[in-house]
Write a protein that holds these residues in place. Structure first.
Motif, short mmCIF file in Angstrom:
data_model
loop_
_atom_site.label_atom_id
_atom_site.label_comp_id
_atom_site.label_asym_id
_atom_site.label_seq_id
_atom_site.Cartn_x
_atom_site.Cartn_y
_atom_site.Cartn_z
N MET A 42 25.19 32.05 46.04
CA MET A 42 24.87 32.59 47.36
C MET A 42 25.37 31.59 48.39
SD MET A 42 23.12 35.14 48.85
CE MET A 42 21.93 35.63 47.61
N VAL A 43 26.37 31.98 49.17
CA VAL A 43 26.88 31.14 50.24
C VAL A 43 26.20 31.62 51.52
CG1 VAL A 43 28.93 30.41 51.51
CG2 VAL A 43 29.06 30.78 49.04
N GLU A 44 25.47 30.70 52.13
CA GLU A 44 24.60 31.09 53.26
C GLU A 44 24.85 30.17 54.45
OE1 GLU A 44 19.81 31.60 53.87
OE2 GLU A 44 20.67 31.85 51.88
N LYS A 45 24.82 30.76 55.65
CA LYS A 45 24.99 29.96 56.87
C LYS A 45 23.87 28.94 56.96
CE LYS A 45 27.32 33.10 60.02
NZ LYS A 45 27.18 33.87 61.27
N GLU A 46 24.27 27.70 57.21
CA GLU A 46 23.29 26.62 57.37
C GLU A 46 22.45 26.87 58.60
OE1 GLU A 46 20.98 24.21 56.69
OE2 GLU A 46 22.62 23.38 55.48
N CYS B 17 27.01 36.83 48.53
CA CYS B 17 26.64 36.55 47.15
C CYS B 17 27.82 36.85 46.24
CB CYS B 17 25.42 37.38 46.75
SG CYS B 17 24.78 36.94 45.13
N PHE B 18 28.24 35.83 45.48
CA PHE B 18 29.36 35.95 44.55
C PHE B 18 28.86 35.96 43.11
CE2 PHE B 18 31.20 33.89 48.26
CZ PHE B 18 32.40 34.57 48.42
N ASP B 19 29.62 36.63 42.25
CA ASP B 19 29.38 36.53 40.81
C ASP B 19 30.00 35.21 40.36
OD1 ASP B 19 29.14 36.78 38.08
OD2 ASP B 19 30.51 38.48 37.90
N LEU B 20 29.18 34.34 39.78
CA LEU B 20 29.65 33.04 39.31
C LEU B 20 29.52 33.00 37.79
CD1 LEU B 20 30.79 30.27 40.22
CD2 LEU B 20 28.43 29.46 40.29
N TYR B 21 30.25 33.90 37.13
CA TYR B 21 30.37 33.90 35.68
C TYR B 21 29.01 33.93 34.98
CZ TYR B 21 34.90 32.55 37.37
OH TYR B 21 36.06 32.50 38.08
N GLY B 22 28.22 34.92 35.30
CA GLY B 22 26.94 35.10 34.64
C GLY B 22 25.75 34.62 35.44
N THR B 23 25.98 33.92 36.49
CA THR B 23 24.94 33.54 37.44
C THR B 23 25.46 33.96 38.81
OG1 THR B 23 23.47 31.74 38.15
CG2 THR B 23 25.78 31.18 37.81
N TYR B 24 24.76 33.63 39.87
CA TYR B 24 25.31 33.98 41.18
C TYR B 24 25.40 32.74 42.07
CZ TYR B 24 20.46 34.01 42.91
OH TYR B 24 19.19 33.66 43.24
N ILE C 238 12.24 34.79 33.49
CA ILE C 238 13.26 34.66 34.54
C ILE C 238 14.26 35.78 34.37
CG2 ILE C 238 15.10 33.19 35.42
CD1 ILE C 238 13.37 30.79 34.48
N LYS C 239 14.50 36.48 35.45
CA LYS C 239 15.41 37.63 35.41
C LYS C 239 16.85 37.28 35.75
CE LYS C 239 11.98 40.88 35.53
NZ LYS C 239 11.79 42.21 35.17
N ARG C 240 17.03 36.22 36.58
CA ARG C 240 18.38 35.88 37.03
C ARG C 240 18.36 34.45 37.58
NH1 ARG C 240 22.08 40.03 38.86
NH2 ARG C 240 20.24 41.35 38.91
N THR C 241 19.46 33.74 37.43
CA THR C 241 19.56 32.40 38.01
C THR C 241 20.76 32.35 38.95
OG1 THR C 241 20.90 31.58 36.19
CG2 THR C 241 18.52 31.27 36.01
N GLY C 242 20.69 31.43 39.89
CA GLY C 242 21.79 31.28 40.83
C GLY C 242 21.68 30.01 41.63
N LEU C 243 22.69 29.77 42.41
CA LEU C 243 22.73 28.63 43.31
C LEU C 243 22.86 29.14 44.73
CD1 LEU C 243 24.72 27.51 40.71
CD2 LEU C 243 24.63 25.60 42.25
N ILE C 244 22.21 28.45 45.65
CA ILE C 244 22.39 28.75 47.07
C ILE C 244 23.10 27.56 47.68
CG2 ILE C 244 21.29 29.21 49.29
CD1 ILE C 244 18.99 30.48 47.73
N LEU C 245 24.20 27.84 48.35
CA LEU C 245 25.02 26.82 48.97
C LEU C 245 25.00 27.05 50.48
CD1 LEU C 245 26.93 24.50 48.17
CD2 LEU C 245 28.78 26.17 48.19
#
Length: 133
Positions: free
Chosen positions: A48-52, A39-46, A3-10
């Motif tokens: 992603m705030v995306e239009k529903e 896409c925001f930096d969330l303290y080591g992860t990202y 895994i290269k990177r982790t994040g959340l999509i909201l």
């Protein structure tokens, strides 16, 4: 698997208001942005705030909406950050429990966010590790 990177999509209905909230109120840094996602930096992860764009969620009224998840960030002083948010006009539910302190609040799209004290979180990990040995 590597895994290269982790994040959340909201996914949000109130896209512009949410972008202002995460950038201005929470002070997150924008990594990149376009008309439909930021896409925001969330303290080591990202984050992603995306239009529903899911039809069933777009027609759901706010009375039927339910928060199924929470974005939690561990911090040193929950109460100070809760007070800072209140000064910025954010409604905050500050709580103290035997397992730690939390401050819960919502973004403009009613997504639940919380600050948790790092001290008791670390203690819980240490206690569990000792018991597991």
């Amino acid at each position: 698997m590597k895994i290269k990177r982790t994040g959340l999509i909201l996914y949000v209905k109130k896209y512009e208001e949410s972008i202002v909230f995460y950038e201005t109120i929470l002070g997150l840094t924008i990594l990149f942005k376009n008309d439909e996602l930021t896409c925001f930096d969330l303290y080591g992860t990202y984050l992603m705030v995306e239009k529903e764009d899911r039809e069933d969620y777009l027609i759901m009224d706010e009375m039927n909406a339910k928060t199924f998840s929470c974005i939690r960030m561990n911090v040193d002083n929950v109460q100070n950050l809760a007070n800072d948010l209140k000064k910025k006009g954010v409604a905050v539910d500050y709580q103290e429990h035997h397992w730690g302190k939390v401050a819960k609040f919502y973004d403009p799209d009613r997504n639940l966010i919380a600050f948790k004290d790092e001290e008791t979180f670390t203690k819980q990990i240490e206690e569990y590790t000792l018991k597991s040995k």
